[in-house]
Scaffold this active site. Sequence first.
Site, PDB file in Angstrom:
ATOM      1  N   GLY A 142     101.873   6.229  25.554  1.00 41.33           N
ATOM      2  CA  GLY A 142     102.960   6.054  25.689  1.00 41.33           C
ATOM      3  C   GLY A 142     103.296   4.259  27.063  1.00 41.33           C
ATOM      4  CB  THR A 187      91.280   4.441  31.295  1.00 37.60           C
ATOM      5  OG1 THR A 187      92.682   4.729  29.950  1.00 37.60           O
ATOM      6  CG2 THR A 187      90.158   3.398  31.236  1.00 37.60           C
ATOM      7  NE  ARG A 245      93.173  14.242  34.062  1.00 36.06           N
ATOM      8  CZ  ARG A 245      94.135  13.212  34.958  1.00 36.06           C
ATOM      9  NH1 ARG A 245      92.896  11.873  34.711  1.00 36.06           N
ATOM     10  NH2 ARG A 245      94.657  13.425  36.139  1.00 36.06           N
ATOM     11  CD  GLU A 256      85.812  11.898  36.911  1.00 35.48           C
ATOM     12  OE1 GLU A 256      86.333  11.699  38.284  1.00 35.48           O
ATOM     13  OE2 GLU A 256      86.622  11.436  35.782  1.00 35.48           O
ATOM     14  CG  HIS A 273      88.866   9.178  37.932  1.00 31.79           C
ATOM     15  ND1 HIS A 273      89.371  10.793  37.308  1.00 31.79           N
ATOM     16  CD2 HIS A 273      90.499   9.048  37.826  1.00 31.79           C
ATOM     17  CE1 HIS A 273      90.289  11.759  36.890  1.00 31.79           C
ATOM     18  NE2 HIS A 273      90.762  10.434  37.222  1.00 31.79           N
TER      19      HIS A 273
END
Length: 309
Positions: A152, A232, A234, A263, A281
């Site tokens: 994407g 990077t 999920r 996290e 994140h």
Amino acid sequence: MNVLVTPRSFGKNNPELFDRLREAGLTVLRNDTGGILSADQMRAKLADCQGVILGVDPLDASVLAAAPQLRAVAKYGVGLDNVDLAYCKAHGIAVSRTVGANSEAVADYALTLMLMTARRAALIDRRCRQKDWGKITSLDLYGKTLGIVGLGAVGRCVARRARGFDMKILAHDIVWDGAWAAEHGVERADLDRICREADCITLHTALTDETRQCINAARLAAMKPTAILVNTARGGLVDEQALLDALRQGRIYGAGLDVFNAEPPADPAWYALDNLVMGSHCAASTAGATAAMGHMAVDNLLCALGLAQ
């Protein structure tokens, strides 16, 4: 009307974003906890809200049921795995995303993790700070094979960067744009082939029932002992226990992870690994990306609430 803003980086360097909301006649409720809101906190804060600018905080059916006035969800980012989309559709709640706003920033960070992992940059830095100037032999990235899972917006940005490293690019995506792939030198491959052949595998796909733990024990076992895994997207895309075992046993060369299931991760074993580069994140956390995401999220929210000028 009341709106809740949950992302901690929203407006941090762009206070005019809050001005735009207030000037539209909205009362702004902010996340004042310093962390990701829990489901209980979301239920309490959303009770009287008509809109929300949402980060990675939970917005499942139980939270949505506690917000009977909610009309619009503006995701500050692109991943919607924390949103019950079926509930939103059934109750006429508009859901939007900031598609493309942070793609370049995330692609930059994915490449950063590839380089840091391949060249053992974090480990070298730590040892130099201890005045250990011993040489550490690492891996080349130039001219290697890159596997991109999810072609994407972000995946395409990564592919363009990889061409500058003269990499062979394999990619997997359910929706395949053959013309774009041919123009950019990208070869279509299934996930199993990518895991067998790629020197570096980078994940840029949405988390769905089909993609959950798509990097599992079997696929990790199929990777080269010199393979690098970068995520990077999920944390749920990876079987974390299987990856932890593979890293501890040296069955793959290393990993660069900006995302985890929880996290920060609770297992102390993650923090002891020399072949892991960890991120908080933060792949999209650049001045340019946060400003672009913020303005797009505000645009989307005002439009959904009928307040766009």
